[in-house]
Design a protein around this motif. Sequence first.
Motif, PDB file in Angstrom:
ATOM      1  N   VAL A  31       0.849  -1.202   0.000  1.00 21.32           N
ATOM      2  CA  VAL A  31       0.000   0.000   0.000  1.00 21.32           C
ATOM      3  C   VAL A  31       0.880   1.247   0.000  1.00 21.32           C
ATOM      4  O   VAL A  31       0.608   2.212  -0.722  1.00 21.32           O
ATOM      5  CB  VAL A  31      -0.979  -0.004   1.195  1.00 21.32           C
ATOM      6  N   VAL A  32       1.949   1.219   0.781  1.00 22.92           N
ATOM      7  CA  VAL A  32       2.902   2.338   0.790  1.00 22.92           C
ATOM      8  C   VAL A  32       3.431   2.573  -0.624  1.00 22.92           C
ATOM      9  O   VAL A  32       3.437   3.701  -1.125  1.00 22.92           O
ATOM     10  CB  VAL A  32       4.067   2.068   1.770  1.00 22.92           C
ATOM     11  N   ALA A  33       3.864   1.512  -1.281  1.00 25.98           N
ATOM     12  CA  ALA A  33       4.408   1.634  -2.634  1.00 25.98           C
ATOM     13  C   ALA A  33       3.353   2.141  -3.615  1.00 25.98           C
ATOM     14  O   ALA A  33       3.640   3.002  -4.458  1.00 25.98           O
ATOM     15  CB  ALA A  33       4.961   0.292  -3.106  1.00 25.98           C
ATOM     16  N   GLU A  34       2.141   1.639  -3.512  1.00 28.17           N
ATOM     17  CA  GLU A  34       1.079   2.060  -4.419  1.00 28.17           C
ATOM     18  C   GLU A  34       0.779   3.558  -4.269  1.00 28.17           C
ATOM     19  O   GLU A  34       0.616   4.265  -5.263  1.00 28.17           O
ATOM     20  CB  GLU A  34      -0.182   1.245  -4.157  1.00 28.17           C
ATOM     21  N   ILE A  35       0.735   4.028  -3.032  1.00 26.75           N
ATOM     22  CA  ILE A  35       0.467   5.454  -2.801  1.00 26.75           C
ATOM     23  C   ILE A  35       1.632   6.304  -3.292  1.00 26.75           C
ATOM     24  O   ILE A  35       1.433   7.314  -3.965  1.00 26.75           O
ATOM     25  CB  ILE A  35       0.172   5.711  -1.302  1.00 26.75           C
ATOM     26  N   VAL A  37       4.139   5.533  -5.487  1.00 30.04           N
ATOM     27  CA  VAL A  37       4.545   5.375  -6.886  1.00 30.04           C
ATOM     28  C   VAL A  37       3.397   5.666  -7.853  1.00 30.04           C
ATOM     29  O   VAL A  37       3.560   6.427  -8.805  1.00 30.04           O
ATOM     30  CB  VAL A  37       5.111   3.957  -7.129  1.00 30.04           C
ATOM     31  N   ARG A  38       2.230   5.066  -7.582  1.00 31.45           N
ATOM     32  CA  ARG A  38       1.100   5.202  -8.513  1.00 31.45           C
ATOM     33  C   ARG A  38       0.121   6.298  -8.104  1.00 31.45           C
ATOM     34  O   ARG A  38      -0.808   6.610  -8.838  1.00 31.45           O
ATOM     35  CB  ARG A  38       0.364   3.874  -8.620  1.00 31.45           C
ATOM     36  N   HIS A  39       0.304   6.851  -6.912  1.00 34.52           N
ATOM     37  CA  HIS A  39      -0.598   7.883  -6.374  1.00 34.52           C
ATOM     38  C   HIS A  39      -2.039   7.378  -6.335  1.00 34.52           C
ATOM     39  O   HIS A  39      -2.974   8.079  -6.700  1.00 34.52           O
ATOM     40  CB  HIS A  39      -0.484   9.190  -7.162  1.00 34.52           C
ATOM     41  N   ARG A  43      -7.574  -0.177  -3.301  1.00 38.12           N
ATOM     42  CA  ARG A  43      -8.516  -0.978  -2.507  1.00 38.12           C
ATOM     43  C   ARG A  43      -9.658  -0.125  -1.964  1.00 38.12           C
ATOM     44  O   ARG A  43     -10.812  -0.560  -1.907  1.00 38.12           O
ATOM     45  CB  ARG A  43      -7.789  -1.652  -1.362  1.00 38.12           C
ATOM     46  N   TYR A  44      -9.361   1.078  -1.536  1.00 35.08           N
ATOM     47  CA  TYR A  44     -10.366   1.919  -0.902  1.00 35.08           C
ATOM     48  C   TYR A  44     -10.897   3.046  -1.777  1.00 35.08           C
ATOM     49  O   TYR A  44     -12.049   3.438  -1.640  1.00 35.08           O
ATOM     50  CB  TYR A  44      -9.813   2.509   0.402  1.00 35.08           C
ATOM     51  N   LEU A  45     -10.054   3.586  -2.655  1.00 33.60           N
ATOM     52  CA  LEU A  45     -10.470   4.684  -3.531  1.00 33.60           C
ATOM     53  C   LEU A  45      -9.997   4.367  -4.953  1.00 33.60           C
ATOM     54  O   LEU A  45      -9.080   4.998  -5.471  1.00 33.60           O
ATOM     55  CB  LEU A  45      -9.873   6.013  -3.051  1.00 33.60           C
ATOM     56  N   PRO A  46     -10.618   3.396  -5.611  1.00 32.75           N
ATOM     57  CA  PRO A  46     -10.084   2.861  -6.858  1.00 32.75           C
ATOM     58  C   PRO A  46      -9.975   3.850  -8.015  1.00 32.75           C
ATOM     59  O   PRO A  46      -9.099   3.689  -8.858  1.00 32.75           O
ATOM     60  CB  PRO A  46     -11.043   1.720  -7.205  1.00 32.75           C
ATOM     61  N   LEU A  50      -4.259  10.347  -6.146  1.00 37.19           N
ATOM     62  CA  LEU A  50      -3.844  11.081  -4.949  1.00 37.19           C
ATOM     63  C   LEU A  50      -2.815  12.143  -5.317  1.00 37.19           C
ATOM     64  O   LEU A  50      -1.981  11.928  -6.199  1.00 37.19           O
ATOM     65  CB  LEU A  50      -3.270  10.099  -3.927  1.00 37.19           C
ATOM     66  N   PRO A  51      -2.850  13.287  -4.640  1.00 37.77           N
ATOM     67  CA  PRO A  51      -1.933  14.385  -4.969  1.00 37.77           C
ATOM     68  C   PRO A  51      -0.481  14.067  -4.596  1.00 37.77           C
ATOM     69  O   PRO A  51      -0.208  13.245  -3.713  1.00 37.77           O
ATOM     70  CB  PRO A  51      -2.461  15.558  -4.142  1.00 37.77           C
ATOM     71  N   ASP A  52       0.440  14.732  -5.286  1.00 41.51           N
ATOM     72  CA  ASP A  52       1.866  14.554  -5.023  1.00 41.51           C
ATOM     73  C   ASP A  52       2.245  14.932  -3.593  1.00 41.51           C
ATOM     74  O   ASP A  52       3.235  14.438  -3.066  1.00 41.51           O
ATOM     75  CB  ASP A  52       2.705  15.386  -5.990  1.00 41.51           C
ATOM     76  N   ARG A  53       1.486  15.824  -2.967  1.00 39.37           N
ATOM     77  CA  ARG A  53       1.773  16.263  -1.597  1.00 39.37           C
ATOM     78  C   ARG A  53       1.478  15.177  -0.569  1.00 39.37           C
ATOM     79  O   ARG A  53       1.804  15.311   0.593  1.00 39.37           O
ATOM     80  CB  ARG A  53       0.938  17.491  -1.242  1.00 39.37           C
ATOM     81  N   LEU A  54       0.827  14.089  -0.987  1.00 42.21           N
ATOM     82  CA  LEU A  54       0.482  12.998  -0.094  1.00 42.21           C
ATOM     83  C   LEU A  54       1.461  11.851  -0.336  1.00 42.21           C
ATOM     84  O   LEU A  54       1.590  11.369  -1.451  1.00 42.21           O
ATOM     85  CB  LEU A  54      -0.947  12.526  -0.377  1.00 42.21           C
ATOM     86  N   ARG A  55       2.167  11.461   0.703  1.00 39.70           N
ATOM     87  CA  ARG A  55       3.081  10.323   0.599  1.00 39.70           C
ATOM     88  C   ARG A  55       2.774   9.361   1.734  1.00 39.70           C
ATOM     89  O   ARG A  55       2.100   9.727   2.702  1.00 39.70           O
ATOM     90  CB  ARG A  55       4.543  10.766   0.622  1.00 39.70           C
TER      91      ARG A  55
END
Length: 76
Positions: A31-35, A37-39, A43-46, A50-55
């Motif tokens: 999940v960390v990698a998905e957020i 790398v792929r933003h 699973r929850y918000l298909p 997600l914005p670049d400011r969110l890691r």
Amino acid sequence: MLSAGSWGTTLAKVLADAGSDVTIHARRPEVVAEINVRHQNARYLPDVVLPDRLRATADPLEALAGARHPNTVEGP
């Protein structure tokens, strides 16, 4: 933000869209990698990008480091 579930990811996105740099804690490395790398958190918000400011991080202390307004979201 401590929680990469649907509510935690949504709140983190709102804060990032408003201009804040947000670090979210996810327990699972994939999940960390998905957020990061792929933003996405498919699973929850298909269908949400997600914005670049969110890691993400798997380290809860890293997620809270430097936080001015730490948040946690718990499910039922």
